[in-house]
Every structure is written in structure tokens, then in C-alpha cells.
Design a protein around this motif. Structure first.
Motif, PDB file in Angstrom:
ATOM      1  N   LYS A 118     149.243 -29.101  12.568  1.00  0.00           N
ATOM      2  CA  LYS A 118     149.097 -28.065  13.595  1.00  0.00           C
ATOM      3  C   LYS A 118     148.874 -26.670  13.021  1.00  0.00           C
ATOM      4  O   LYS A 118     148.775 -25.704  13.785  1.00  0.00           O
ATOM      5  CB  LYS A 118     150.327 -28.043  14.499  1.00  0.00           C
ATOM      6  N   LEU A 119     148.766 -26.544  11.716  1.00  0.00           N
ATOM      7  CA  LEU A 119     148.661 -25.225  11.090  1.00  0.00           C
ATOM      8  C   LEU A 119     147.392 -24.504  11.549  1.00  0.00           C
ATOM      9  O   LEU A 119     146.281 -25.010  11.403  1.00  0.00           O
ATOM     10  CB  LEU A 119     148.652 -25.366   9.565  1.00  0.00           C
ATOM     11  N   ILE A 120     147.573 -23.281  12.084  1.00  0.00           N
ATOM     12  CA  ILE A 120     146.465 -22.488  12.612  1.00  0.00           C
ATOM     13  C   ILE A 120     146.147 -21.305  11.706  1.00  0.00           C
ATOM     14  O   ILE A 120     144.977 -20.945  11.539  1.00  0.00           O
ATOM     15  CB  ILE A 120     146.799 -21.984  14.040  1.00  0.00           C
ATOM     16  N   VAL A 121     147.181 -20.688  11.126  1.00  0.00           N
ATOM     17  CA  VAL A 121     146.998 -19.501  10.288  1.00  0.00           C
ATOM     18  C   VAL A 121     147.636 -19.740   8.922  1.00  0.00           C
ATOM     19  O   VAL A 121     148.801 -20.142   8.833  1.00  0.00           O
ATOM     20  CB  VAL A 121     147.650 -18.264  10.943  1.00  0.00           C
ATOM     21  N   LEU A 122     146.855 -19.496   7.864  1.00  0.00           N
ATOM     22  CA  LEU A 122     147.371 -19.611   6.501  1.00  0.00           C
ATOM     23  C   LEU A 122     147.017 -18.348   5.738  1.00  0.00           C
ATOM     24  O   LEU A 122     145.844 -17.989   5.620  1.00  0.00           O
ATOM     25  CB  LEU A 122     146.752 -20.823   5.796  1.00  0.00           C
ATOM     26  N   ARG A 123     148.047 -17.685   5.218  1.00  0.00           N
ATOM     27  CA  ARG A 123     147.856 -16.478   4.414  1.00  0.00           C
ATOM     28  C   ARG A 123     148.396 -16.741   3.008  1.00  0.00           C
ATOM     29  O   ARG A 123     149.602 -16.924   2.829  1.00  0.00           O
ATOM     30  CB  ARG A 123     148.558 -15.281   5.053  1.00  0.00           C
ATOM     31  N   LEU A 124     147.489 -16.755   2.042  1.00  0.00           N
ATOM     32  CA  LEU A 124     147.860 -16.942   0.639  1.00  0.00           C
ATOM     33  C   LEU A 124     147.703 -15.597  -0.041  1.00  0.00           C
ATOM     34  O   LEU A 124     146.593 -15.189  -0.389  1.00  0.00           O
ATOM     35  CB  LEU A 124     146.963 -18.010  -0.003  1.00  0.00           C
ATOM     36  N   LEU A 125     148.816 -14.902  -0.210  1.00  0.00           N
ATOM     37  CA  LEU A 125     148.799 -13.515  -0.677  1.00  0.00           C
ATOM     38  C   LEU A 125     149.127 -13.446  -2.163  1.00  0.00           C
ATOM     39  O   LEU A 125     149.203 -14.459  -2.847  1.00  0.00           O
ATOM     40  CB  LEU A 125     149.766 -12.685   0.162  1.00  0.00           C
ATOM     41  N   LEU A 183     142.896 -14.987   1.896  1.00  0.00           N
ATOM     42  CA  LEU A 183     143.134 -15.070   0.453  1.00  0.00           C
ATOM     43  C   LEU A 183     143.186 -13.645  -0.070  1.00  0.00           C
ATOM     44  O   LEU A 183     142.207 -12.914   0.034  1.00  0.00           O
ATOM     45  CB  LEU A 183     142.015 -15.850  -0.241  1.00  0.00           C
ATOM     46  N   ASP A 184     144.324 -13.252  -0.621  1.00  0.00           N
ATOM     47  CA  ASP A 184     144.499 -11.857  -1.011  1.00  0.00           C
ATOM     48  C   ASP A 184     145.153 -11.771  -2.386  1.00  0.00           C
ATOM     49  O   ASP A 184     146.261 -12.279  -2.591  1.00  0.00           O
ATOM     50  CB  ASP A 184     145.376 -11.145   0.032  1.00  0.00           C
ATOM     51  N   GLN A 185     144.454 -11.129  -3.304  1.00  0.00           N
ATOM     52  CA  GLN A 185     144.982 -10.834  -4.638  1.00  0.00           C
ATOM     53  C   GLN A 185     145.420 -12.110  -5.379  1.00  0.00           C
ATOM     54  O   GLN A 185     146.508 -12.184  -5.938  1.00  0.00           O
ATOM     55  CB  GLN A 185     146.150  -9.850  -4.548  1.00  0.00           C
ATOM     56  N   LEU A 186     144.529 -13.098  -5.366  1.00  0.00           N
ATOM     57  CA  LEU A 186     144.730 -14.295  -6.181  1.00  0.00           C
ATOM     58  C   LEU A 186     143.965 -14.063  -7.472  1.00  0.00           C
ATOM     59  O   LEU A 186     142.759 -14.290  -7.557  1.00  0.00           O
ATOM     60  CB  LEU A 186     144.241 -15.537  -5.432  1.00  0.00           C
ATOM     61  N   GLU A 187     144.656 -13.581  -8.472  1.00  0.00           N
ATOM     62  CA  GLU A 187     144.014 -12.962  -9.630  1.00  0.00           C
ATOM     63  C   GLU A 187     143.238 -13.935 -10.510  1.00  0.00           C
ATOM     64  O   GLU A 187     142.337 -13.528 -11.235  1.00  0.00           O
ATOM     65  CB  GLU A 187     145.075 -12.230 -10.453  1.00  0.00           C
ATOM     66  N   ASN A 188     143.582 -15.208 -10.465  1.00  0.00           N
ATOM     67  CA  ASN A 188     142.901 -16.188 -11.308  1.00  0.00           C
ATOM     68  C   ASN A 188     141.787 -16.941 -10.590  1.00  0.00           C
ATOM     69  O   ASN A 188     141.038 -17.688 -11.211  1.00  0.00           O
ATOM     70  CB  ASN A 188     143.911 -17.212 -11.858  1.00  0.00           C
ATOM     71  N   LEU A 189     141.686 -16.757  -9.295  1.00  0.00           N
ATOM     72  CA  LEU A 189     140.768 -17.562  -8.495  1.00  0.00           C
ATOM     73  C   LEU A 189     139.312 -17.241  -8.806  1.00  0.00           C
ATOM     74  O   LEU A 189     138.883 -16.098  -8.725  1.00  0.00           O
ATOM     75  CB  LEU A 189     141.044 -17.333  -7.009  1.00  0.00           C
ATOM     76  N   MET A 190     138.558 -18.296  -9.147  1.00  0.00           N
ATOM     77  CA  MET A 190     137.152 -18.122  -9.515  1.00  0.00           C
ATOM     78  C   MET A 190     136.200 -18.891  -8.609  1.00  0.00           C
ATOM     79  O   MET A 190     135.025 -18.539  -8.505  1.00  0.00           O
ATOM     80  CB  MET A 190     136.937 -18.552 -10.971  1.00  0.00           C
ATOM     81  N   SER A 191     136.672 -19.952  -7.970  1.00  0.00           N
ATOM     82  CA  SER A 191     135.755 -20.764  -7.154  1.00  0.00           C
ATOM     83  C   SER A 191     136.505 -21.465  -6.028  1.00  0.00           C
ATOM     84  O   SER A 191     137.726 -21.648  -6.073  1.00  0.00           O
ATOM     85  CB  SER A 191     135.042 -21.801  -8.028  1.00  0.00           C
ATOM     86  N   LEU A 192     135.717 -21.853  -5.019  1.00  0.00           N
ATOM     87  CA  LEU A 192     136.210 -22.597  -3.871  1.00  0.00           C
ATOM     88  C   LEU A 192     135.305 -23.790  -3.652  1.00  0.00           C
ATOM     89  O   LEU A 192     134.093 -23.723  -3.914  1.00  0.00           O
ATOM     90  CB  LEU A 192     136.205 -21.718  -2.611  1.00  0.00           C
ATOM     91  N   GLN A 244     139.162 -14.354   5.420  1.00  0.00           N
ATOM     92  CA  GLN A 244     139.353 -13.005   4.905  1.00  0.00           C
ATOM     93  C   GLN A 244     139.707 -13.092   3.424  1.00  0.00           C
ATOM     94  O   GLN A 244     140.690 -13.749   3.061  1.00  0.00           O
ATOM     95  CB  GLN A 244     140.481 -12.292   5.659  1.00  0.00           C
ATOM     96  N   VAL A 245     138.924 -12.427   2.591  1.00  0.00           N
ATOM     97  CA  VAL A 245     139.162 -12.436   1.149  1.00  0.00           C
ATOM     98  C   VAL A 245     139.326 -10.996   0.683  1.00  0.00           C
ATOM     99  O   VAL A 245     138.460 -10.154   0.941  1.00  0.00           O
ATOM    100  CB  VAL A 245     137.999 -13.105   0.387  1.00  0.00           C
ATOM    101  N   TYR A 246     140.419 -10.716   0.007  1.00  0.00           N
ATOM    102  CA  TYR A 246     140.683  -9.378  -0.498  1.00  0.00           C
ATOM    103  C   TYR A 246     141.137  -9.445  -1.959  1.00  0.00           C
ATOM    104  O   TYR A 246     141.967 -10.275  -2.318  1.00  0.00           O
ATOM    105  CB  TYR A 246     141.779  -8.681   0.325  1.00  0.00           C
ATOM    106  N   ARG A 247     140.601  -8.585  -2.768  1.00  0.00           N
ATOM    107  CA  ARG A 247     141.067  -8.357  -4.145  1.00  0.00           C
ATOM    108  C   ARG A 247     141.175  -9.639  -4.975  1.00  0.00           C
ATOM    109  O   ARG A 247     142.073  -9.779  -5.796  1.00  0.00           O
ATOM    110  CB  ARG A 247     142.405  -7.615  -4.127  1.00  0.00           C
ATOM    111  N   CYS A 248     140.264 -10.551  -4.747  1.00  0.00           N
ATOM    112  CA  CYS A 248     140.139 -11.728  -5.615  1.00  0.00           C
ATOM    113  C   CYS A 248     138.975 -11.423  -6.553  1.00  0.00           C
ATOM    114  O   CYS A 248     137.820 -11.793  -6.286  1.00  0.00           O
ATOM    115  CB  CYS A 248     139.894 -12.987  -4.798  1.00  0.00           C
TER     116      CYS A 248
END
Length: 199
Positions: free
Chosen positions: A97-104, A128-137, A151-155
Motif C-alpha cells: 500500500k506504500l504511496i509515498v517514499l522519501r529516501l533522504l 531521492l535527496d542527497q544520496l551521495e553515492n548514487l550513480m544510476s537507476l 523528485q531528485v535533489y542533490r544526487c
């Protein structure tokens, strides 16, 4: 019959008391836990509040509590500084049932997030916000069928090109990167043109 609980200042020393308390809060709907230390003891909870609809965890985990996969009523999940690996995504992806996921900031310590087949059947908003190692999806077949907003910020290692695969999702409305609109759904564009058309 407490329905909402928020606690801050959790440490390894006092987290045992928190865990024993959670086992008796069967009617809890919302949980927020903040720690500058460790939340790893949450894994020891044997009878979690299964009716949780909102959960926010801020603090080092390493791995998700094993009972996370039993939260079948969870609608919103926010993680920060949890230092999770890619296996966490595979677990969260099955929450029905998950509708909103925020990975900060530092919630995940991964170079790639893979959305497996059929993942996140109800998810509408992903941040997705400030996931410093993230390079690909990567997105496998039938994943994210109801996603509307990304929404992607500071990746900093994630490029705009890596977000193109989201354009093909059936219900996608918009993709934002650092506040800039990267993509908007075709139905939104049609609505804009209809509104601008002369009478």
C-alpha cells in the motif's frame, strides 16, 4: 490506544525501552524516531505495530528491521541517515500500500537503485535527496506502475539522462531534478495546450 508517536534523542542505551514500548502499541498509526546514534535495536522488536500508516526513521540502521516487510498498511515511509544497502529497496518494494517514499540524506549507501519486477505497486511519489553515492537507476518490467512524481535533489553523480527511463511509466506526470522540470507527462502537456487555446 496511542495512535501517533514521535521520539528524539534515541541512543543505544535508551533504545531498549523504546523497543519494548513499541511492542504494546498495537493501535499506532504514525511513528517517528530520531537518533544521532544508532537505531539498530529496532530489529529486536518481535511484535511491531502492524497498523502503521506513516513511519519516519532518522538514524543509523545498516539493515532494515526484519518486521518492516510485515507493515502491510504502510502508506508513507521516510528514511534519513539510515545507511542502508540495496537489499532495503527490495524489501520496501513489496509493501503493498506504500504511496509515498522519501529516501533522504544518506538513507541509502548504494551506487545503483534497481526497481525489481512488479516493485512498488501503489507508489505515487518518490523523492531521492542527497544520496551521495548514487550513480544510476534501473526499472524492470511492471515496476512503479502508479508512479506520478519523481523528485531528485542533490544526487550529484546522477545525470538527467539516467532519469529518462521514468518517462515511459504509464502514469508519470513529472520528473524534477534539483527543482527543474526534466519531464512532464503528455496528458499534462495536452491540458496546457487546451487551456491556452483561443476561445
Amino acid at each position: 490506544q496511542l495512535r501517533k508517536l514521535g521520539v528524539m534523542g534515541i541512543t543505544k542505551l535508551n533504545s531498549k525501552h523504546l523497543c519494548s514500548t513499541l511492542e504494546h502499541l498495537h493501535h499506532l498509526r504514525s511513528l517517528m524516531v530520531h537518533s544521532d546514534d544508532s537505531l539498530s535495536r529496532l530489529d529486536t522488536v518481535t511484535s511491531p505495530p502492524h497498523r502503521l500508516e506513516t513511519m519516519k526513521l532518522h538514524g543509523s540502521l545498516g539493515t532494515l528491521p526484519r518486521w518492516t516487510k510485515t507493515l502491510h498498511s504502510l502508506l508513507k515511509l521516510c528514511l534519513r541517515s539510515t545507511l542502508l544497502d540495496g537489499d532495503a529497496v527490495q524489501i520496501i518494494a513489496k509493501l503493498p500500500k506504500l504511496i509515498v517514499l522519501r529516501l533522504l540524506a544518506n538513507s541509502l549507501v548504494v551506487e545503483e537503485i534497481a526497481f525489481p519486477c512488479g516493485a512498488f505497486p501503489k507508489l505515487e511519489l518518490l523523492q531521492l535527496d542527497q544520496l551521495e553515492n548514487l550513480m544510476s537507476l534501473s526499472i524492470q518490467e511492471r515496476a512503479l506502475p502508479n508512479l506520478e512524481i519523481l523528485q531528485v535533489y542533490r544526487c550529484n553523480f546522477l545525470s538527467k539522462d539516467s532519469l529518462r527511463l521514468f518517462q515511459d511509466l504509464p502514469r508519470m506526470k513529472m520528473v524534477l531534478m534539483d527543482g527543474t522540470l526534466v519531464h512532464k507527462g503528455s496528458h499534462i502537456e495536452r491540458l496546457r495546450r487546451w487551456r491556452q487555446a483561443p476561445l
